[in-house]
Scaffold this active site. Sequence first.
Site, PDB file in Angstrom:
ATOM      1  N   GLY A 239      23.901 -16.587   0.323  1.00 51.44           N
ATOM      2  CA  GLY A 239      24.788 -17.948   0.086  1.00 51.44           C
ATOM      3  C   GLY A 239      25.333 -18.393   1.032  1.00 51.44           C
ATOM      4  O   GLY A 239      25.953 -19.305   1.337  1.00 51.44           O
ATOM      5  N   GLU A 275      22.754 -10.199  -1.408  1.00 54.23           N
ATOM      6  CA  GLU A 275      21.704 -10.528  -0.347  1.00 54.23           C
ATOM      7  C   GLU A 275      21.632 -11.620   0.825  1.00 54.23           C
ATOM      8  O   GLU A 275      21.028 -13.248   1.025  1.00 54.23           O
ATOM      9  CB  GLU A 275      20.462 -11.628  -1.144  1.00 54.23           C
ATOM     10  CG  GLU A 275      19.947 -10.203  -2.597  1.00 54.23           C
ATOM     11  CD  GLU A 275      19.032 -11.485  -3.342  1.00 54.23           C
ATOM     12  OE1 GLU A 275      18.705 -12.516  -3.053  1.00 54.23           O
ATOM     13  OE2 GLU A 275      17.873 -10.106  -4.225  1.00 54.23           O
ATOM     14  N   PRO A 276      22.944 -11.053   1.827  1.00 53.94           N
ATOM     15  CA  PRO A 276      23.781 -12.151   2.715  1.00 53.94           C
ATOM     16  C   PRO A 276      22.257 -12.359   3.667  1.00 53.94           C
ATOM     17  O   PRO A 276      21.567 -11.761   4.536  1.00 53.94           O
ATOM     18  CB  PRO A 276      24.701 -11.874   3.050  1.00 53.94           C
ATOM     19  CG  PRO A 276      24.548 -10.057   2.829  1.00 53.94           C
ATOM     20  CD  PRO A 276      23.592  -9.833   1.366  1.00 53.94           C
ATOM     21  N   GLY A 277      21.375 -13.367   4.195  1.00 49.79           N
ATOM     22  CA  GLY A 277      21.147 -13.731   5.460  1.00 49.79           C
ATOM     23  C   GLY A 277      21.561 -14.645   6.452  1.00 49.79           C
ATOM     24  O   GLY A 277      21.995 -14.284   6.991  1.00 49.79           O
ATOM     25  N   ARG A 314      16.252 -27.027  12.563  1.00 49.65           N
ATOM     26  CA  ARG A 314      17.344 -27.025  11.256  1.00 49.65           C
ATOM     27  C   ARG A 314      17.917 -28.655  11.931  1.00 49.65           C
ATOM     28  O   ARG A 314      18.166 -29.485  10.410  1.00 49.65           O
ATOM     29  CB  ARG A 314      18.299 -26.350  11.247  1.00 49.65           C
ATOM     30  CG  ARG A 314      17.610 -24.963  10.887  1.00 49.65           C
ATOM     31  CD  ARG A 314      18.418 -23.653  10.819  1.00 49.65           C
ATOM     32  NE  ARG A 314      19.668 -23.659   9.783  1.00 49.65           N
ATOM     33  CZ  ARG A 314      20.884 -24.853   9.524  1.00 49.65           C
ATOM     34  NH1 ARG A 314      21.419 -24.693  11.111  1.00 49.65           N
ATOM     35  NH2 ARG A 314      22.126 -25.235   8.883  1.00 49.65           N
ATOM     36  N   TYR A 318      17.336 -31.014   7.763  1.00 47.79           N
ATOM     37  CA  TYR A 318      18.638 -30.563   7.005  1.00 47.79           C
ATOM     38  C   TYR A 318      20.262 -31.285   7.637  1.00 47.79           C
ATOM     39  O   TYR A 318      21.130 -31.177   7.589  1.00 47.79           O
ATOM     40  CB  TYR A 318      18.950 -28.950   6.943  1.00 47.79           C
ATOM     41  CG  TYR A 318      18.481 -28.069   6.119  1.00 47.79           C
ATOM     42  CD1 TYR A 318      17.744 -28.220   5.349  1.00 47.79           C
ATOM     43  CD2 TYR A 318      17.773 -27.467   7.481  1.00 47.79           C
ATOM     44  CE1 TYR A 318      16.708 -26.644   5.542  1.00 47.79           C
ATOM     45  CE2 TYR A 318      16.904 -26.151   6.877  1.00 47.79           C
ATOM     46  CZ  TYR A 318      16.259 -26.023   5.835  1.00 47.79           C
ATOM     47  OH  TYR A 318      15.520 -24.951   5.381  1.00 47.79           O
ATOM     48  N   CYS A 346       6.847 -35.522  20.302  1.00 46.31           N
ATOM     49  CA  CYS A 346       6.117 -36.863  20.377  1.00 46.31           C
ATOM     50  C   CYS A 346       6.586 -37.400  18.815  1.00 46.31           C
ATOM     51  O   CYS A 346       6.020 -37.670  17.654  1.00 46.31           O
ATOM     52  CB  CYS A 346       5.231 -37.083  20.231  1.00 46.31           C
ATOM     53  SG  CYS A 346       3.832 -36.953  22.403  1.00 46.31           S
ATOM     54  N   GLU A 347       7.830 -36.599  18.905  1.00 45.57           N
ATOM     55  CA  GLU A 347       8.497 -37.431  17.304  1.00 45.57           C
ATOM     56  C   GLU A 347       9.955 -38.052  17.454  1.00 45.57           C
ATOM     57  O   GLU A 347      10.841 -37.292  18.093  1.00 45.57           O
ATOM     58  CB  GLU A 347       8.261 -37.598  15.917  1.00 45.57           C
ATOM     59  CG  GLU A 347       8.391 -35.747  15.472  1.00 45.57           C
ATOM     60  CD  GLU A 347       8.377 -35.824  14.638  1.00 45.57           C
ATOM     61  OE1 GLU A 347       8.844 -36.118  13.392  1.00 45.57           O
ATOM     62  OE2 GLU A 347       7.204 -34.781  14.144  1.00 45.57           O
TER      63      GLU A 347
HETATM   64  C1  LIG Z   1      17.109 -17.675   1.184  1.00 49.01           C
HETATM   65  C2  LIG Z   1      17.641 -16.419  -0.200  1.00 49.01           C
HETATM   66  C3  LIG Z   1      18.898 -15.932   0.519  1.00 49.01           C
HETATM   67  C4  LIG Z   1      20.263 -16.171   1.898  1.00 49.01           C
HETATM   68  O1  LIG Z   1      20.360 -16.445   1.799  1.00 49.01           O
HETATM   69  P1  LIG Z   1      21.420 -16.842   2.798  1.00 49.01           P
HETATM   70  O2  LIG Z   1      22.187 -18.427   2.588  1.00 49.01           O
HETATM   71  O3  LIG Z   1      21.249 -16.962   3.872  1.00 49.01           O
HETATM   72  O4  LIG Z   1      22.354 -15.464   2.674  1.00 49.01           O
HETATM   73  C5  LIG Z   1      19.142 -14.217  -0.234  1.00 49.01           C
HETATM   74  N1  LIG Z   1      18.423 -14.491  -1.857  1.00 49.01           N
HETATM   75  C6  LIG Z   1      17.038 -15.668  -2.617  1.00 49.01           C
HETATM   76  C7  LIG Z   1      16.720 -14.875  -3.302  1.00 49.01           C
HETATM   77  C8  LIG Z   1      16.841 -16.038  -1.252  1.00 49.01           C
HETATM   78  O5  LIG Z   1      16.446 -17.352  -1.356  1.00 49.01           O
END
Ligand SMILES: *Cc1c(COP(=O)(O)O)cnc(C)c1O
Length: 421
Positions: A239, A275-277, A314, A318, A346-347
Amino acid sequence: MDHFLYRDGALFAEDVPVAEIAAKVGTPCYIYSAATLLRHYKLFDDALDGMDHLVCYAMKAASNQAILKLLGDAGAGMDVVSGGEYRRAKAAGVSADRIVFSGVGKTAEEIHTALTGGIRQFNVESEPEMHVISRVAQSLDVVAPITIRVNPDVDAKTHAKIATGKSENKFGIPISRAKEVYALAASLPNLKIVGIDVHIGSQLTDLEPFRLAYQKVAELTNDLRADGHEITRLDLGGGLGIPYTRSNEAPPLPTEYGAMVKETLGHLGCEIEIEPGRLIAGNAGIMLTKVIYVKEGEDRKFLILDGAMNDLIRPAMYEAHHDIVPVVEPAAGVEQMPYDIVGPVCESGDTFAKGRDLPEMAADDLVAFRSAGAYGAVMASEYNTRPLIPEVLVQGDQFAVVRPRPTFDEIVNRDTIPEWL
Ligand SMILES: *Cc1c(COP(=O)(O)O)cnc(C)c1O
């Protein structure tokens, strides 16, 4: 910092001019920088130094197997949210004991897949799911390691569609009921409680919501231990936000985040998982597009690109901002003019930006969307029968197509027309 910089007047991905990729691969396409991906992974890994920890990359952000292999080889675990992602992580060579399974709607089939192939832990989101995991584990005569995802009722102060830690959100069990649900878990067969999980949202630009949530997790750890549960692992979710504009105030750094984790949870002697994405992949990718037309509207100019909302959703989904830059570096002091930057779908939702200043653009000019590495390619669709765009990985002076553009035949032949029609 990323590795998409101008050099001698042209945009490079590491040591490769992106115009060279456009010439070889075509546009639109996604381009990822291996050095940036690794750098971001290492920032988190270093930030938790001194604590037993595992960085589990949230692969839903960008799930190409080349990215998974790169990060997995560097030591990352994976956070998966579906049976498909689980298979992808395994196919990329990530070992099962480094894969955690999150998500609010795991099916019995997905749970079966993970228990058969091996899993580090399930992050359980509800009592019904806990019963199913117990039942499937019993049928396979194995023990399923679990944490329970608690919902701390904390306002993440982010976009409503990506906030997950308030009581009105579908995620986790209310932290007020945690003791009761842990007692249930302890009573069910073939489950082993290993810890607590929390994830409050995405693109957080302030540490305070994290701190509030983690303080609640620390309290809960003590309460659950007092009840006799073994809490050895804390999964803190992802997050942490990224800067989407160069001018904007920067979100907290992984080092600051890591220091806050140590401060709030370090005394508990738990293994920490994060859990960084977005922070790993976001600024490690660009979407490269080409101008099809410059169209003079009544009171504005439209820049019509070959990339569209189906390729990068995105902005439409968002209201997200992406810096959009010409591949040929604008000369110092060159006159800029406002463009509405749109795709061909087309939107009217297919608008990336309004009134964005750029130097004068012409058909065939290349344009790059920065910060497009996370929640870009993975959210793409074939809306308007537009092929999924290719993904390219750059490392140093090498690049490779890591997902090719499908042919129109492949797309069209996927449909079948019933005989009776
Ligand atoms: C989406 C998600 C993440 C990653 O969030 P980021 O904002 O991308 O870091 C981590 N854990 C869980 C359970 C998620 O659903």
